[in-house]
Design a protein around this motif. Structure first.
Motif, short mmCIF file in Angstrom:
data_model
loop_
_atom_site.label_atom_id
_atom_site.label_comp_id
_atom_site.label_asym_id
_atom_site.label_seq_id
_atom_site.Cartn_x
_atom_site.Cartn_y
_atom_site.Cartn_z
N TYR A 33 -21.69 -53.62 81.70
CA TYR A 33 -22.97 -53.58 82.31
C TYR A 33 -24.06 -53.03 81.52
N THR A 34 -25.37 -53.49 82.25
CA THR A 34 -26.64 -53.20 81.41
C THR A 34 -26.71 -51.73 80.80
N GLY A 35 -26.94 -51.52 79.64
CA GLY A 35 -27.01 -50.43 78.86
C GLY A 35 -25.76 -49.83 78.39
N ALA A 36 -24.76 -50.59 78.59
CA ALA A 36 -23.24 -50.10 78.10
C ALA A 36 -23.36 -49.89 76.64
N SER A 37 -22.32 -48.88 76.22
CA SER A 37 -22.19 -48.65 75.02
C SER A 37 -21.15 -49.49 74.13
N GLY A 38 -20.25 -49.94 75.06
CA GLY A 38 -19.42 -51.14 74.63
C GLY A 38 -17.87 -50.42 74.65
N ILE A 39 -17.21 -51.03 73.62
CA ILE A 39 -15.90 -51.00 73.23
C ILE A 39 -15.71 -50.05 71.87
N ASN A 40 -15.12 -49.10 71.74
CA ASN A 40 -14.82 -48.24 70.62
C ASN A 40 -13.33 -48.41 70.23
N ASN A 41 -12.71 -49.33 69.32
CA ASN A 41 -11.64 -49.19 69.20
C ASN A 41 -11.15 -48.69 67.92
N SER A 42 -10.18 -47.69 67.87
CA SER A 42 -9.63 -47.13 66.76
C SER A 42 -8.06 -47.33 66.59
N GLY A 43 -7.72 -48.07 67.88
CA GLY A 43 -6.06 -48.08 67.94
C GLY A 43 -5.69 -49.46 67.04
N SER A 44 -4.34 -49.47 67.22
CA SER A 44 -3.81 -50.62 66.47
C SER A 44 -3.13 -51.63 67.36
N ASN A 45 -3.25 -52.98 66.81
CA ASN A 45 -2.60 -53.87 67.69
C ASN A 45 -3.39 -54.34 68.95
N THR A 46 -4.81 -54.03 68.94
CA THR A 46 -5.68 -53.90 70.11
C THR A 46 -6.08 -55.38 70.17
N HIS A 47 -5.93 -56.02 71.45
CA HIS A 47 -6.30 -57.42 71.71
C HIS A 47 -7.30 -57.33 72.73
N ILE A 48 -8.61 -57.79 72.18
CA ILE A 48 -9.82 -57.90 73.15
C ILE A 48 -10.17 -59.33 73.44
N GLY A 49 -10.05 -59.81 74.61
CA GLY A 49 -10.21 -61.25 75.02
C GLY A 49 -11.57 -61.61 75.26
N ARG A 50 -12.13 -61.88 76.61
CA ARG A 50 -13.49 -62.31 76.90
C ARG A 50 -14.09 -61.14 77.54
N VAL A 51 -15.12 -60.97 76.73
CA VAL A 51 -15.95 -60.00 77.33
C VAL A 51 -17.39 -60.37 77.58
N TYR A 52 -18.07 -60.03 78.71
CA TYR A 52 -19.39 -60.55 79.03
C TYR A 52 -20.55 -59.36 78.98
N ASN A 53 -21.27 -59.61 78.14
CA ASN A 53 -22.24 -58.58 78.05
C ASN A 53 -23.58 -58.88 79.02
N MET A 54 -23.55 -57.74 79.99
CA MET A 54 -24.56 -58.24 81.13
C MET A 54 -25.84 -57.98 80.56
N GLN A 55 -26.05 -57.19 79.59
CA GLN A 55 -27.52 -56.89 79.04
C GLN A 55 -28.03 -58.10 78.31
N THR A 56 -27.28 -58.62 77.43
CA THR A 56 -27.79 -59.99 76.66
C THR A 56 -27.40 -61.24 77.37
N GLY A 57 -26.64 -61.33 78.47
CA GLY A 57 -26.20 -62.62 79.19
C GLY A 57 -25.34 -63.29 78.34
N ASP A 58 -24.86 -62.98 76.91
CA ASP A 58 -23.75 -63.45 76.31
C ASP A 58 -22.38 -63.26 76.69
#
Length: 452
Positions: A288-313
């Protein structure tokens, strides 16, 4: 009985024992009931509360104690239904509803204004909690519950953990609510296949505990729900936790040796994946708007579709996203003394890294060319090219130069230039080009032949 003055413990306990023997239903007339010791239930029973208020006046005592015994043979397995009550405890460690190895109970439409723990379930299996509300806010008849010594906050709203015979397994919470819990609103220590459906939690005026605290839980599911505030959904050393369709305007923390966590659907502010977490999957979510996002330090992490409500991308095939601290340098020296904000954010897709950096300062100690070091998140860029934009506030553009430019070097350093079309010329932005109060914003995309 029910006048709010008389000690009704013996009368209610006798009624419970009689109803159990008759296999009937205990019906409370509306009223205020004061008790001095726990009401013990050792066999299945149905209780109709009619919004009766029961106040446990003895510190550290439960209101109801559903005791299934300490052996497999003593485990209570038959159905009981308890509904439409308002329960409160005196100061201390009292529990409104304490369950010990009971099975197939339904608790419905119960309000717990005051208790150290709203619900404590030790080794209970297949119990259902529907619209059970644990709160530090008075609902009705405040004069009755706010007697001297009443417990005014709760330590844990709903607490599930292992008993002598069994873990707390396959319990379901539906549209439950916990407010102002000092440690956690919902806590699971061990156990498997517990489910929260459209539950809620909030802290007012300020948070002190976790929304959800899960330690070594297996297959804990969080379906929907509004987790609004500035605290966490925390999963430590868990196996296959599942979060779907939730609104979380602070942090989901996947930490310890958690394996196979799934976050699918919903709106989130921060998702943090610890270094020892493995096989986390994130898909079809919004930041959501103002989000700090995804901070990943793990292993074998899968990140699929992510919608950024701040930029609309919308980003598909995201490998990781994280925040970081960019380093402002002037004349090759790190500038720290008067930097008032330094923030960076990067998201990685299959082919692009999307980069944003913002820095502001009040004055510059060093002199010389200005650069921004982002090498901590953008290493080895020799085989890639950049498309970066830069905005300066309080920038004095020298005669002949028309616009600033940011160039991402292979080393991971952003060089800031002034360029002119006619005649063609370029030079680096220096400390002499910016005012005392300056704000720098850099954005763009780094095309990658291989993931960053």
């Amino acid at each position: 009985v029910g006048d709010g003055v008389t000690d009704d413990t013996a009368a209610i306990q006798n009624a419970i024992d009689e109803v159990i023997a008759l296999k009937s239903t205990l019906v409370f007339p509306g009223g205020n009931y004061r008790i001095s010791s726990a009401l013990n239930v050792t066999q299945p029973i149905n209780i109709e509360g009619n919004r009766a208020q029961i106040y446990q006046e003895t510190a550290d005592e439960s209101v109801f104690y559903f005791n299934g015994g300490g052996t497999t043979a003593g485990f209570i397995r038959n159905t009981c239904v308890v509904k439409d009550l308002i329960l409160g405890c005196a100061a201390g460690t009292g529990r409104a509803i304490s369950i010990y190895q009971f099975m197939n109970c339904t608790f419905q439409d119960i309000t717990i204004p005051y208790a150290y723990k709203g619900v404590q379930c030790v080794g209970g299996i297949l119990n259902v909690f529907n619209n059970v509300r644990v709160s530090g806010t008075m609902v009705t008849s405040p004069g009755f519950f706010t007697s001297t010594g009443v417990q005014t906050t709760n330590y844990i709203g709903f607490h599930f953990y292992s008993g002598d015979v069994s873990d707390a397994n396959a319990n379901t919470l539906i549209q439950c609510y916990a407010q102002n819990s000092e440690r956690s609103s919902y806590e699971f220590a061990g156990g498997n296949n517990n489910v929260l459906i459209n539950c809620d939690s909030e802290f007012s005026p300020a948070p002190t505990g976790y929304y959800i605290y899960a330690d070594s839980a297996l297959n804990l599911q969080v379906i929907s729900g509004d987790w609004e505030g500035v605290t966490e959904l925390y999963f430590r050393d868990c196996q296959s936790p599942y979060i779907s369709g939730a609104f979380v305007n602070h942090q989901v923390m996947i930490t310890g040796t958690t394996k196979g966590a799934v976050i699918k659907g919903g709106i989130y502010k921060i998702i943090t994946i610890g270094a020892s977490a493995v096989n986390t999957s994130i898909d079809d979510i919004s930041l959501y708007t103002g989000a700090s996002g995804i901070n990943n330090s793990g292993s074998n992490t899968h990140i699929g579709r992510v919608y950024n409500m701040q930029t609309g991308d919308a980003y598909a095939g995201l490998s990781w996203a994280k925040t970081f601290t960019p380093v402002l340098k002037v004349g090759g020296s790190v500038e720290t003394a008067n930097v008032t904000r330094d923030q960076g954010y990067i998201q990685q897709t299959d082919n692009f890294a999307f980069l944003e950096v913002s820095i502001s300062w009040t004055t510059l100690v060093n002199t010389g060319a200005i650069t921004v070091d982002v090498s901590s998140v953008v290493p080895a860029l020799a085989s890639r090219y950049s498309v970066l934009n830069v905005e300066f506030d309080s920038l004095t553009i020298p005669s002949g130069f028309t616009m600033p430019q940011a160039v991402l070097q292979p080393s991971g350093v952003i060089q800031l230039n002034l360029i002119n079309q006619t005649p063609a010329s370029t030079r680096q932005i220096a400390s002499t080009d910016v005012g005392v109060n300056a704000y720098l914003f850099i954005s763009g995309a780094v095309r990658t032949s291989n993931p960053v």
